[in-house]
Design an enzyme around this catalytic site. Structure first.
Site, PDB file in Angstrom:
ATOM      1  N   PRO A 183       0.821  -1.218   0.000  1.00  0.00           N
ATOM      2  CA  PRO A 183       0.000   0.000   0.000  1.00  0.00           C
ATOM      3  C   PRO A 183       0.853   1.266   0.000  1.00  0.00           C
ATOM      4  O   PRO A 183       1.957   1.293   0.528  1.00  0.00           O
ATOM      5  CB  PRO A 183      -0.806  -0.105   1.303  1.00  0.00           C
ATOM      6  N   SER A 220      43.150  -4.722   8.267  1.00  0.00           N
ATOM      7  CA  SER A 220      42.923  -3.314   8.648  1.00  0.00           C
ATOM      8  C   SER A 220      42.947  -2.413   7.417  1.00  0.00           C
ATOM      9  O   SER A 220      43.857  -1.613   7.239  1.00  0.00           O
ATOM     10  CB  SER A 220      43.954  -2.850   9.681  1.00  0.00           C
TER      11      SER A 220
END
Length: 622
Positions: free
Chosen positions: A91, A530
Site C-alpha cells: 500500500p 585493517s
C-alpha cells in the site's frame, strides 16, 4: 537453465501507479490466465472503463476496488525465461505503512514509484527510508506517468537529481532509475519509442539482470531448528529440520548447538523430498543429523564454534509500531519472537524516534503510535540468539506480540552494539573509571615492548611473515606474541561480522590487546588486513597515548599476486559474488601513505624479510 528467484516489493505514494505497473508487467509478459484477464475486463466495463484496468490484477479486496487504493499486501508470481519473481504490491497510503513494512521485509529489491507530475513526495521518502532500514539491497526508482509530462527528459532528470540527493543520506547499495508509463506499457517490458533519450534497458530486463547472489550472507552459518524429526518406522535416525538463515553447512562441518553450547559434527543433510545433498546454503529448507546424540530441540540454533551469534537478554533495536489501538511505552511487557525463539520481554528504554521526512532524531520520545519508527532497548526473560540485522535479516529480526490480545504490535530489527555501548555512553562510563597502576615499572620488566602492525591484502603474506617474526624474536630471547586476525575471530572477536562497524570494532579490540602486550614488555606482532587508514591511525593513537612504540609495516603485495595465491579460496568466492564486501574486490583497501616500513615480495624469503624488518626497525637490539 536454472532460474534464480527475485523477491521484489513496490513502494511509493498513493496513486503513483504501483498496482498498474505490476498489472502491466504481468499482462505484457503473458503471465495472466485468460479467466483472470476476462474478470478484469468485466469489472472494468462495469465501472465504465474503456479498457482493462490493470490495477485490478493486484487490488483483490472489495474495499480496494471501490476506493481505488491498495490496502493489503498482494503477492503475484511471474516467470520469464531468465528469472522467477515474487512481487509484493504494497500500500501507498500512510495508514497502511505497516503493510509496506511486511511486504518489503523479505524483498531483494524495492520498486519505488514516483509520479512524474508531482515528483518526490513525503511518502516516497518514507518508503525509500523504510526500504533501506529493512535492508533491501537494491532500489529501482520508476518515474511513472511519463506520458503525462510529454516524455520529458528534463523532468526525469529533475526527479532523479532530487531523489539521489535524498538517497545520499541513506544506506543504499544499488540505486537505478527507469522512466516508464505503466498505463501505456512504455519501457515496462518493451522499450519506448517516445523515450529514445533513455539509454538503459526496460524495467523487466533490468529486473532480470539484477545480481542478487552476493547479497546472501554465506559467511555466518546459522540454522534455527524448527522441528525435530524423531526415529520412526522407515526412518532410523533423528534429524533436525529448519531453513538455513545464513552461511553454508556441509557433512563433516563442526557445529555448536546454542544456547547449550555442545559441539558435534554434521553427519548427513537432506533437502526437500528427502533427497540427500552435499551442502545446505542460505534460504534452503533442510534436515540434518549429527555425529553425536545430543539434546537438540525446537528453538535451538546451529552455528560454527568460532562464529556464534550474540547470546543475551539485552537487545538494542529499531522498531516500527503497527498497532492502531495501543502505544508502546517504557516498562511495557511483550512477547518477543525471533527466528526460532519466543520470550517475555520488557521495554527498558525508548532512545529516540525517527522523523522519516528529515531523518532527524526526536529524543524526547515517551510513547510510540501507529507507524512510528524508533530505537528502543529490550530486556528478555530468557537469553535470545541474534545477529545484527545488517548482517542477517533472518536472525536479526523479530516481532513484538501483545500477550493479552495475541496481536503483532511491532516489527523490530536488531541494531547490535558490538561493544555494548555507543560512543557517548562509553565516554560517560570512562569518566567514572579509575586506572589502577601496576607496582612494576616498564624498566623493571627487563625488555622494552612494542607493536609490529602488519597490514595488507588477504594472501599478501602477512601471516607467514608474522609467524617468522615471532620465531626469530623468541629465538633471540625476546618475549613476543602473534595476534593473528583469523585466530582472534575464534575467541576475542568471535561475535563480530564483516560490516563496516564490525570491522572497525575488530581493529579497535586488536589494538587494545596489542597495547597491553607491548606494555608488558613483549613484542606484539599483529597480522590483520585493517583496510582503512582511520583504523590504523586509531591503532597508532592507542599506543601513542600510552607512550608505546608502534610500527606500521605495509606488506605491499599486488592484488593480482594475492589473487593467484588465494590459499583459502576467498578471492574466487568474492569474484563469484559469494563474499560481498571482500577487501580488494567488493570493498577498497586504502594503501598506507606513511607506513614505517614497506615490504614487497621481491625482498627475499620470509626468513630474510623478517630479519630485514627487525633490523630496519631496530627491534632485535632492544
Amino acid at each position: 537453465m536454472r532460474r534464480n528467484l527475485l523477491r521484489l516489493a513496490t513502494a511509493g505514494s498513493v496513486d503513483d501507479g504501483k498496482s498498474t505497473l505490476i498489472g502491466r508487467l504481468l499482462y505484457d509478459s503473458k503471465s495472466l490466465f485468460d479467466d483472470q484477464l476476462a474478470a478484469i475486463e468485466r469489472v472494468s466495463t462495469e465501472r465504465g472503463g474503456a479498457a482493462a484496468d490493470l490495477a485490478l490484477v493486484t487490488d483483490g479486496l472489495r474495499a480496494e476496488r471501490e476506493q481505488g487504493i491498495t490496502i493489503d499486501v498482494a503477492y503475484r508470481y511471474v516467470t520469464t525465461p531468465r528469472r522467477k519473481f515474487i512481487i509484493a504490491d504494497t500500500p501507498g497510503h500512510v495508514q497502511y505503512t505497516r503493510n509496506m513494512v511486511t511486504g518489503a521485509s523479505t524483498a531483494d529489491l524495492a520498486l519505488i514509484l514516483v509520479d512524474a507530475r508531482t515528483g518526490v513526495s513525503e511518502q516516497t521518502r518514507r518508503h525509500a527510508f523504510l526500504a533501506t532500514l529493512l535492508g533491501v539491497p537494491h532500489l529501482v526508482v520508476c518515474v511513472n506517468k511519463m506520458d503525462l509530462v510529454d516524455w520529458s527528459q528534463e523532468r526525469f532528470e529533475e526527479i532523479r537529481t532530487e531523489f539521489a540527493a535524498f538517497a545520499a543520506k541513506l544506506t543504499v547499495g544499488d540505486l537505478s532509475f527507469v522512466p516508464v508509463s505503466a498505463l501505456l506499457g512504455d519501457n515496462v517490458v518493451d522499450g519506448s519509442q517516445h523515450m529514445d533519450w533513455y539509454p538503459g534497458p526496460p524495467l523487466l530486463r533490468h529486473l532480470e539482470d539484477v545480481h542478487i547472489a552476493s547479497d546472501r550472507n554465506l559467511i555466518d552459518a546459522r540454522l534455527p531448528i524448527q522441528y525435530v524429526i524423531r526415529a520412526q518406522q522407515g526412518l532410523d535416525h533423528r534429524s533436525y529440520a529448519g531453513t538455513v538463515a545464513g552461511g553454508i553447512f556441509k557433512p563433516g562441518d563442526e557445529v555448536v548447538v546454542l544456547p547449550a553450547g555442545r559441539s558435534s559434527h554434521v553427519k548427513e543433510i537432506w533437502g526437500p523430498g528427502g533427497t540427500k545433498v552435499d551442502e545446505a546454503f542460505t534460504g534452503m529448507a533442510v534436515s540434518l543429523t549429527l555425529d553425536d546424540d545430543i539434546d537438540v530441540g525446537r528453538g535451538d540454533l546451529l552455528a560454527r564454534p568460532g562464529n556464534r551469534p550474540h547470546i543475551g537478554t539485552e537487545l538494542d533495536a529499531m522498531v516500527c509500531w503497527f498497532s492502531e489501538s495501543s502505544q508502546l511505552r517504557e516498562g511495557a511487557q511483550y512477547l518477543v519472537r525471533t527466528a526460532a525463539q519466543t520470550s517475555p520481554a520488557e521495554v527498558t528504554a525508548i532512545d529516540y524516534r525517527l522523523d522519516v521526512n528529515t531523518l532527524h532524531r526526536v529524543d524526547d520520545t515517551t510513547t510510540l503510535s501507529l507507524n512510528d519508527i524508533a530505537r528502543i532497548r529490550l530486556r528478555s526473560r530468557q537469553p535470545l540468539l541474534s545477529d545484527s540485522y545488517r548482517e542477517n535479516r533472518r536472525t536479526g529480526s523479530f516481532i513484538l506480540i501483545d500477550p493479552v490480545t495475541d496481536q503483532t504490535v511491532a516489527a523490530g530489527m536488531v541494531t547490535g552494539r558490538e561493544s555494548g555501548l555507543d560512543h557517548d555512553e562509553r565516554a560517560r562510563v570512562a569518566q567514572s573509571l579509575v586506572w589502577h597502576r601496576s607496582a612494576v615499572t616498564r624498566a623493571e620488566r627487563g625488555h622494552a615492548g612494542a607493536t609490529l602492525w602488519l597490514t595488507g591484502l588477504s594472501a599478501s603474506g602477512k601471516s607467514t611473515l608474522a609467524v617468522e617474526l615471532e620465531r626469530q624474536l623468541v629465538a633471540a630471547g625476546r618475549p613476543a606474541y602473534l595476534l593473528d586476525g583469523d585466530n582472534l575471530r575464534h575467541g576475542l572477536n568471535a561475535g563480530l561480522g564483516f560490516s563496516p562497524t564490525d570491522r572497525d570494532e575488530n581493529v579497535r579490540r586488536v589494538a587494545e590487546v596489542a597495547a597491553l602486550f607491548a606494555d608488558s614488555g613483549a613484542v606484539a606482532i599483529v597480522s590483520v588486513i585493517s583496510p582503512f587508514a582511520t583504523q590504523r591511525a586509531n591503532a597508532r593513537t592507542t599506543h601513542a597515548d600510552r607512550d608505546l612504540p608502534f610500527h606500521e609495516v605495509f606488506i605491499d603485495t599486488p592484488l593480482s599476486v594475492c589473487e593467484s595465491r588465494d590459499p583459502k579460496g576467498l578471492y574466487a568466492k568474492a569474484r563469484a559474488g559469494e563474499l560481498p564486501g571482500f577487501t580488494g574486490i567488493g570493498s577498497p583497501y586504502e594503501r598506507p601513505e606513511h607506513a614505517d616500513l614497506v615490504i614487497t615480495p621481491d625482498l627475499g624469503s620470509p626468513v630474510d624479510i623478517a630479519a630485514h624488518i627487525l633490523r630496519e626497525l631496530g627491534i632485535a637490539n632492544r
